[in-house]
Every structure is written in structure tokens, then in C-alpha cells.
Design a protein around this motif. Structure first.
Motif: not given
Ligand code: CA
Ligand code: G3P
Length: 338
Positions: A56, A160, A58, A162
Motif C-alpha cells: 500500500e 490511496e 499512500d 491522500k
Molecule cells: Ca492508507
């Protein structure tokens, strides 16, 4: 050396189951961030070695519009930027909150390249501080494809976005560069091992029109999507996890990423209460469920588990979740082993 050929991605996909798996997906939260400074290639590489299914990153933007892996645009806590660029400190509004520090949008990628990552949490080892650089999203995808090839099993990416409204507001939208990287790496495909996640809703709806990859609506334990603040509907946690809210999410996303307390609440002392019916209702709406974040640290593990993180992974598996974000993919893989 990262492999950069789209053909390599195709080879990875040829051996790749993508979304479905017999066990919940193990998503390495910011890499194996319980063991290495978060969002570094070394944290991602270790996660792969530990058996994670996804890594993952960000994502935030540099001043010149390059996506880099950091948990937030303020990088004073996770890098040595304060020593290298002391004059760049400032205060600005991010998602309606005044934040003071050093911001990625004030730095070119060339400047970001001079920084070194640091451990954020005081109760974790500082052993690797100052050793690792800050990767771009493109480098993270290239690494995932390379490691997937090397281990003979795909390693997916779970980016992700942000502060998407913030970055759009300053002329550095995240969504276009994100899709461009996936295109360049031949992973902007429905069968690619990619999930894109966001706490905001509008950018996921927009992304639905630009990419066929899996989209996941993140839902925090409290508050609501920043881009829905002040709206009469679809603006609170209760709205999003209602049956109507879940059906609305299913119109643009493939799953939800709830805070784990929305599935398994805890009391004020952290002791666990009865599970909710969120997993069953999300599944009924056609949504997968990936909860966050499972961590082995003594200070973060519920006292109900009595010091044994394996119990938490098995409990969420038995509650029917489709995956979990964890800082300790080694613990997750060991707990789920037959
Ligand atoms: Ca995250
Ligand atoms: O993306 C899932 C989880 O990571 C959301 O929380 O704050 O760790 O990005 P955060």
C-alpha cells in the motif's frame, strides 16, 4: 534494478489471480511498516518477502506533479526535511485544518530525492533512519511487478489518494498522474492486481470513468468524507454504512475499506465488543470489505487479544472480511497459515 517493460506486467498477469483468494488478502500497510520506515522501497520489498498479497502506497504530489509515497503531504515527521530545508517550514490549511511543517507541494522531485526516511512511531526501532529514500508511485509499481516476477506470484499495489480535494485545489490533482502511471506500467486494466482507495467520494466517482481497476471507498470510524462536508446526505459514517449508502457506494466502487472498529467495536479501554453486521450488509450490496489497520505493537493491540496478534487476524477472517491492512504482514501470513 526495477523492470520497466509493460510486457513484464503482462507476464505477471498471466500467472496472477487478482481479487479473489482463499484467505483474506494481506495488504502491507505502507509496506512492512512495523519493521522498516513506512513508504520506502525497502519496506515494500520486505512485505513481499513476508508473503503480502498487496503493498500500500499512500500518494501525494510534488510541486512538479509527480506522485510520491507518503502518508500525508506534511513530511516533517517521516523524513529529515527539517535539517535539509529549514527555511521551507510554513503553516497551511489542509482539509480544513491548520498544519505546520514541510509540504510535498513545496518541493520538486529532485529536492525530494535528497531526503531520507525516518520511523514515525516512537515505540518502533529507529535502526533504519536516514538510510532509505522516498519512492515515486511509478517506482513502487515497477518494484511490485519485478518482485511479482521474482517470486512467481503477483504482488499487487493498493494506492490511496491522500487529500485529493486539497491537491486539486492547488492545481496538482492526483487522479490523472495515478492513471498515467498505471497506463505506463500496463496495469490500467480490469484484471490488474490494483485497488485504488480514497476517503473522499467525488474522486472515486471520477476515477470510475477513467479506470477499470478496483476502487475502494475508505470509511473512518468517525467524521465523514471531506468532500461531502456540510452536505445533507452521504456525509457521515452512518450515511455511508447504511444499506442505502452501501448501495450508493456499489454504484462506483468495488468495495469498502472500513476502520476495523466499524466491524468489531471496542469500549473505552480498547476491549472488544460484539461485532456489527457491516460485513454481511456490504457483501449483500456486492461490496468486498478490507479492514484497517491490524498492528502487533503492544500499545496498539486490543487487550482482548492478551498479547497475541494472531487472534486478531483469525477473528477478522472468521468475521468474513476479504482482506486486511497490516503493518506486520509476517504476523498475518503466519496467523492464516493452514
Ligand atoms: Ca492508507
Ligand atoms: O488506507 C487504509 C488505511 O491506511 C487508512 O488509513 O491513515 O493509514 O492511510 P491511513
Amino acid at each position: 534494478m526495477p523492470i520497466s517493460l509493460p510486457a513484464v506486467a503482462s507476464l505477471v498477469l498471466a500467472v496472477a489471480p487478482v481479487v479473489t483468494a482463499a484467505l483474506p488478502l494481506v495488504i502491507a500497510h505502507r509496506g512492512a511498516s512495523g519493521h522498516r520506515p513506512e513508504h520506502t522501497l525497502e519496506a515494500y520489498r520486505l512485505a513481499s518477502e513476508m508473503g503480502a498479497d498487496y503493498i500500500e502506497p499512500d500518494l501525494v504530489s510534488t510541486r512538479d506533479g509527480v506522485l510520491i509515497a507518503r502518508h500525508e503531504n506534511e513530511i516533517g515527521e517521516t523524513t529529515d526535511v527539517a535539517e535539509r530545508f529549514p527555511g521551507r517550514r510554513r503553516t497551511l490549511q489542509v482539509d480544513g485544518r491548520a498544519v505546520t511543517g514541510w509540504f510535498t507541494e513545496d518541493f520538486t522531485l529532485a529536492e525530494i530525492r535528497t531526503l531520507r526516511a525516518r520511523e514515525r512511531l516512537p515505540f518502533r526501532s529507529k535502526e533504519y533512519d536516514g538510510q532509505f529514500g522516498i519512492p515515486t508511485f511509478d517506482e513502487v509499481v515497477a518494484l511490485a511487478q519485478q518482485l511479482g516476477m521474482e517470486r512467481g506470484r503477483p504482488l499487487g499495489v493498493y494506492p490511496e489518494t491522500k487529500h485529493p480535494s486539497h491537491f486539486r485545489g492547488i492545481g496538482l490533482p492526483l487522479e490523472g498522474p495515478l492513471v498515467e502511471v498505471l497506463e505506463r506500467r500496463d496495469w490500467n486494466r480490469k484484471d490488474a492486481p490494483v485497488f485504488i482507495q480514497s476517503f473522499e467520494t467525488g474522486n472515486l466517482r471520477e476515477l470510475r470513468t477513467r479506470t477499470p481497476v478496483n476502487l475502494v471507498q475508505l470509511i473512518d470510524a468517525r467524521g465523514g468524507p471531506f468532500d461531502r462536508r456540510g452536505e445533507a446526505t452521504f456525509s457521515t459514517v452512518a450515511d455511508l454504512i447504511s444499506d442505502a449508502g452501501l448501495r450508493a457506494i456499489a454504484s462506483y466502487a468495488n468495495g469498502i475499506g472500513p476502520h476495523k472498529a466499524l466491524v468489531l467495536p471496542a469500549d473505552g479501554s480498547g476491549r472488544l465488543l460484539e461485532p456489527t453486521d457491516l460485513v454481511a450488509r456490504a457483501h449483500a450490496a456486492g461490496l468486498i470489505v478490507h479492514v484497517w489497520t491490524l498492528r502487533s505493537d503492544e500499545t496498539l493491540l486490543s487487550p482482548t487479544y492478551d498479547g497475541d496478534p494472531a487472534v486478531e487476524y483469525r477473528q477478522f477472517r472468521d468475521l468474513g472480511v476479504d482482506g486486511f491492512f497490516t503493518d506486520f504482514p509476517d504476523a498475518a501470513v503466519a496467523a492464516l497459515a493452514p
